[in-house]
Design a protein around this motif. Structure first.
Motif, mmCIF file in Angstrom:
data_model
loop_
_atom_site.group_PDB
_atom_site.id
_atom_site.type_symbol
_atom_site.label_atom_id
_atom_site.label_comp_id
_atom_site.label_asym_id
_atom_site.label_seq_id
_atom_site.Cartn_x
_atom_site.Cartn_y
_atom_site.Cartn_z
ATOM 1 N N ASP A 1 -126.030 35.005 100.766
ATOM 2 C CA ASP A 1 -127.048 33.968 101.003
ATOM 3 C C ASP A 1 -127.330 33.147 99.750
ATOM 4 O OD1 ASP A 1 -127.702 34.535 103.764
ATOM 5 O OD2 ASP A 1 -128.605 36.397 103.049
ATOM 6 N N GLN A 2 -126.293 32.793 99.049
ATOM 7 C CA GLN A 2 -126.482 32.084 97.785
ATOM 8 C C GLN A 2 -126.310 30.565 97.908
ATOM 9 O OE1 GLN A 2 -127.477 33.681 94.875
ATOM 10 N NE2 GLN A 2 -127.753 35.285 96.414
ATOM 11 N N LEU B 1 -127.384 22.195 83.397
ATOM 12 C CA LEU B 1 -126.133 22.567 82.710
ATOM 13 C C LEU B 1 -126.007 24.067 82.461
ATOM 14 C CD1 LEU B 1 -126.024 19.687 80.078
ATOM 15 C CD2 LEU B 1 -124.393 20.041 81.957
ATOM 16 N N ASP B 2 -127.109 24.701 82.093
ATOM 17 C CA ASP B 2 -127.036 26.120 81.707
ATOM 18 C C ASP B 2 -127.328 27.060 82.862
ATOM 19 O OD1 ASP B 2 -126.417 25.370 79.145
ATOM 20 O OD2 ASP B 2 -128.519 25.290 78.513
ATOM 21 N N PHE B 3 -127.574 26.489 84.022
ATOM 22 C CA PHE B 3 -127.896 27.383 85.138
ATOM 23 C C PHE B 3 -126.650 28.128 85.598
ATOM 24 C CE2 PHE B 3 -129.629 29.205 88.821
ATOM 25 C CZ PHE B 3 -130.976 29.324 88.527
ATOM 26 N N LYS B 4 -126.806 29.447 85.793
ATOM 27 C CA LYS B 4 -125.664 30.316 86.113
ATOM 28 C C LYS B 4 -125.721 30.823 87.538
ATOM 29 C CE LYS B 4 -125.515 32.863 81.773
ATOM 30 N NZ LYS B 4 -126.768 33.371 81.313
ATOM 31 N N PHE C 1 -128.228 21.555 92.690
ATOM 32 C CA PHE C 1 -127.195 22.582 92.507
ATOM 33 C C PHE C 1 -126.173 22.577 93.646
ATOM 34 C CE2 PHE C 1 -130.791 24.675 90.129
ATOM 35 C CZ PHE C 1 -130.239 24.498 88.868
ATOM 36 N N PHE C 2 -126.391 21.725 94.633
ATOM 37 C CA PHE C 2 -125.465 21.683 95.776
ATOM 38 C C PHE C 2 -124.016 21.504 95.313
ATOM 39 C CE2 PHE C 2 -123.189 18.748 98.763
ATOM 40 C CZ PHE C 2 -122.987 19.640 99.808
ATOM 41 N N LEU C 3 -123.767 20.476 94.522
ATOM 42 C CA LEU C 3 -122.379 20.201 94.128
ATOM 43 C C LEU C 3 -121.791 21.254 93.184
ATOM 44 C CD1 LEU C 3 -122.550 16.322 94.005
ATOM 45 C CD2 LEU C 3 -121.058 17.693 95.472
ATOM 46 N N PRO C 4 -122.484 21.605 92.094
ATOM 47 C CA PRO C 4 -121.856 22.610 91.220
ATOM 48 C C PRO C 4 -121.684 23.966 91.888
ATOM 49 C CG PRO C 4 -124.091 22.092 90.476
ATOM 50 C CD PRO C 4 -123.735 21.082 91.536
ATOM 51 N N TRP C 5 -122.668 24.396 92.671
ATOM 52 C CA TRP C 5 -122.527 25.727 93.295
ATOM 53 C C TRP C 5 -121.334 25.746 94.237
ATOM 54 C CZ3 TRP C 5 -122.286 27.987 98.093
ATOM 55 C CH2 TRP C 5 -122.266 29.396 98.080
ATOM 56 N N VAL D 1 -110.622 37.561 91.392
ATOM 57 C CA VAL D 1 -109.575 38.027 92.311
ATOM 58 C C VAL D 1 -109.476 39.544 92.376
ATOM 59 C CG1 VAL D 1 -108.133 35.977 92.215
ATOM 60 C CG2 VAL D 1 -107.831 37.769 90.496
ATOM 61 N N ASP D 2 -109.998 40.221 91.357
ATOM 62 C CA ASP D 2 -109.956 41.687 91.400
ATOM 63 C C ASP D 2 -111.245 42.272 91.947
ATOM 64 O OD1 ASP D 2 -107.391 41.771 90.199
ATOM 65 O OD2 ASP D 2 -108.336 41.290 88.268
ATOM 66 N N GLY D 3 -112.140 41.405 92.389
ATOM 67 C CA GLY D 3 -113.403 41.889 92.938
ATOM 68 C C GLY D 3 -114.433 42.196 91.861
ATOM 69 N N HIS D 4 -114.179 41.748 90.617
ATOM 70 C CA HIS D 4 -115.172 41.971 89.565
ATOM 71 C C HIS D 4 -116.180 40.834 89.529
ATOM 72 C CE1 HIS D 4 -111.757 44.381 87.625
ATOM 73 N NE2 HIS D 4 -112.625 45.236 88.168
ATOM 74 N N LYS D 5 -117.398 41.206 89.186
ATOM 75 C CA LYS D 5 -118.471 40.225 89.108
ATOM 76 C C LYS D 5 -118.243 39.249 87.946
ATOM 77 C CE LYS D 5 -123.284 40.601 87.664
ATOM 78 N NZ LYS D 5 -124.497 41.431 87.751
ATOM 79 N N VAL D 6 -118.441 37.974 88.219
ATOM 80 C CA VAL D 6 -118.314 36.953 87.171
ATOM 81 C C VAL D 6 -119.504 35.992 87.268
ATOM 82 C CG1 VAL D 6 -115.812 36.884 86.819
ATOM 83 C CG2 VAL D 6 -116.798 35.692 88.783
ATOM 84 N N GLN D 7 -119.774 35.336 86.158
ATOM 85 C CA GLN D 7 -120.853 34.348 86.162
ATOM 86 C C GLN D 7 -120.296 33.006 85.752
ATOM 87 O OE1 GLN D 7 -123.881 35.855 83.483
ATOM 88 N NE2 GLN D 7 -124.992 36.680 85.252
ATOM 89 N N MET D 8 -120.900 31.961 86.235
ATOM 90 C CA MET D 8 -120.452 30.623 85.874
ATOM 91 C C MET D 8 -121.651 29.703 85.737
ATOM 92 S SD MET D 8 -117.340 28.919 87.915
ATOM 93 C CE MET D 8 -115.765 28.813 87.103
ATOM 94 N N LYS D 9 -121.556 28.825 84.738
ATOM 95 C CA LYS D 9 -122.632 27.853 84.495
ATOM 96 C C LYS D 9 -122.215 26.496 85.017
ATOM 97 C CE LYS D 9 -124.103 29.192 79.865
ATOM 98 N NZ LYS D 9 -124.109 28.653 78.496
#
Ligand code: C2O
Length: 463
Positions: free
Chosen positions: A71-72, A251-254, A79-83, A260-268
């Motif tokens: 539900d993200q 810009l800094d919102f993550k 944030f519509f476009l970057p998310w 691809v390996d199912g590991h959690k990642v973050q992106m700004k």
């Protein structure tokens, strides 16, 4: 660097779609708890376990994981476009890896569906690979799509590309391209011009799973639609004199995803402003990179807040309930006392480009109501109706944004139609009445019994 190609320009024998179909089938075999599964990826957008589209999808992840990753989807916010860009990029990696594991090519990239391409006679129709065969053997098919061909009105890019600022802010400013500035919020209330049309209108017309954010990403065509929306972000920037937000609160919102390996990642957000730098990088077929904006111009754009105060010239004083029939609202144009701006004032300065914005504030409702097409001062004989068209209100995700919840206020959606050009034209017509504007709101198809729409206020603002 990957190239995302126009799905209608894939050469005969191209295997982009057949590999996509195989990957979808493979991803559907993975349990919903696996972040690389079809269901998990769709649940990251939104999930409604009571929907028939989600029947049999369990067992589901525990609540802690669901709160973090599901539900993200970001709607009605800047944030519509970057998310969605991040969401697509991680999804694309997972599909590409699945294809490689199945023995396919190593350079798979998500194609885009350019439904607005007037040089393509088929542009409005879902590519046939998604509809034929219409059964489960076809990874690209899903049951329940209501329409396979979009309406011409759905795909108009006029309003979106006309916007010059990225974020509008409510009724006090010109509407923005990418959605209103918000703090973290899955369903904010200011819908960006691109998100409203063609994004929302396309979702709605296809309908079925696509008609609701809770199920939309289960439809394989969702991803080609969003690749096109993502491409239009680039197209918009390429028009020049347009920049992305520069505030660090954007810009800094993550956001969080899985690799691809199912590991959690973050992106700004700052990591996705240039498509060539997103993960391994990608470009869009036939879309050049924007020429860099000269420094001095950038400084001007950066500091010009686009919130030149607009003034209200008319507003409804009651809520407007929509039904299955068209609704005509007579807006009294007399300006409230103490306000200088009026349409008569506009007439005195015909050379000055005056922006006029029609707002639909606090739109709330239930179910999946039809797209509403808005016309102004349509003549009684409805002749040449198209030339009175002001824009469409998709209402995509209306119920979610009307329901108070963890990440949203429940105050509904806010649509802003830039009617500057249309109003300038109307004022020159013989039947122009400077005291009244007729706003006609017409459902694109019949309203389902369990759907409803209420517009808090319709207002008209001008510079
Ligand atoms: Cu998050 Cu087109 O939807």
């Amino acid at each position: 660097m990957k190239e995302r190609k126009n799905v209608y320009k894939l050469s005969a024998g191209d295997e982009t779609l057949s590999w996509y179909a195989k990957a979808v089938i493979e991803m559907k075999k993975r349990p919903t708890k696996d972040p690389r599964s079809w269901n998990y990826q769709a649940a990251m957008h939104n999930i409604d376990k009571t929907s028939p589209f989600w029947q049999g999808a369990g067992p589901f992840v525990n609540n802690t994981e669901a709160r973090e990753f599901w539900d993200q989807c970001q709607h009605n916010t800047w944030f519509f476009l970057p998310w969605h860009r991040m969401y697509l990029s991680w999804f694309e990696e997972i599909v590409a890896k699945t294809i490689v594991d199945l023995g396919g090519p190593s350079d798979w990239a998500l194609p885009f569906w350019d439904y607005s391409d007037t040089s393509n006679p088929h542009a409005l129709t879902i590519p046939s690979a998604f509809t034929d065969p219409g059964n489960d053997t076809n990874g690209l098919w899903i049951t329940g799509r209501r329409r396979h061909t979009l309406r011409k009105l759905d795909v108009s890019l006029k309003a979106a590309l006309r916007a010059t600022s990225f974020s509008g802010s409510g009724v006090t400013a010109l509407p923005g391209f990418g959605g209103g500035e918000t703090s973290f919020s899955n369903h904010g209330s200011q819908t960006g011009q691109l998100e409203a049309q063609p994004h929302g209108t396309v979702h709605n017309t296809i309908n079925g799973a696509m008609g609701n954010p809770y199920t939309a990403a289960l439809d394989p065509v969702f991803w080609l639609h969003h690749a096109n929306i993502d491409r239009l972000w680039q197209v918009w920037l390429n028009l020049g004199h347009r920049i992305n937000p520069v505030k660090s609160s954007w810009l800094d919102f993550k956001f969080e995803f899985h690799d691809v390996d199912g590991h959690k990642v973050q992106m700004k957000c700052s990591e996705v402003v240039d498509t060539r730098n997103v993960l391994s990088g990608y470009t869009y077929q036939d879309v050049p990179q924007a020429a860099p904006i000269p420094k001095h111009e950038f400084e001007v754009l950066k500091t010009s807040d686009f919130s030149m105060p607009l003034e209200i010239v008319a507003a409804t004083n009651k809520k407007v309930n929509l039904s299955s029939a068209k609704t005509v609202v007579h807006l009294k144009l007399d300006p409230p006392p103490k306000k200088k701006a009026s349409l008569a004032f506009m007439e005195k300065a015909p050379d000055k480009p005056q922006s006029t914005i029609l707002h639909f504030e606090n739109v709330t409702g239930k179910g999946v109501p039809p797209t509403q097409d808005v016309y102004l001062n349509v003549p009684d004989d409805e002749g040449n109706k198209e030339s009175f068209y002001a824009g469409s209100i998709s209402l995509f995700g209306l119920e979610a944004s009307s329901t108070p919840g963890l990440h949203h206020s429940g105050s509904g959606q806010h649509y802003a139609l830039d009617v500057t050009e249309l109003m300038n034209k109307l004022r020159t017509l013989p039947n122009w009445n400077e005291k009244q504007l007729d706003v006609s709101i017409e459902p694109a198809w019949e309203m389902d019994n369990d759907a409803s729409v209420k517009i808090g206020r319709i207002s008209l603002y001008t510079e």
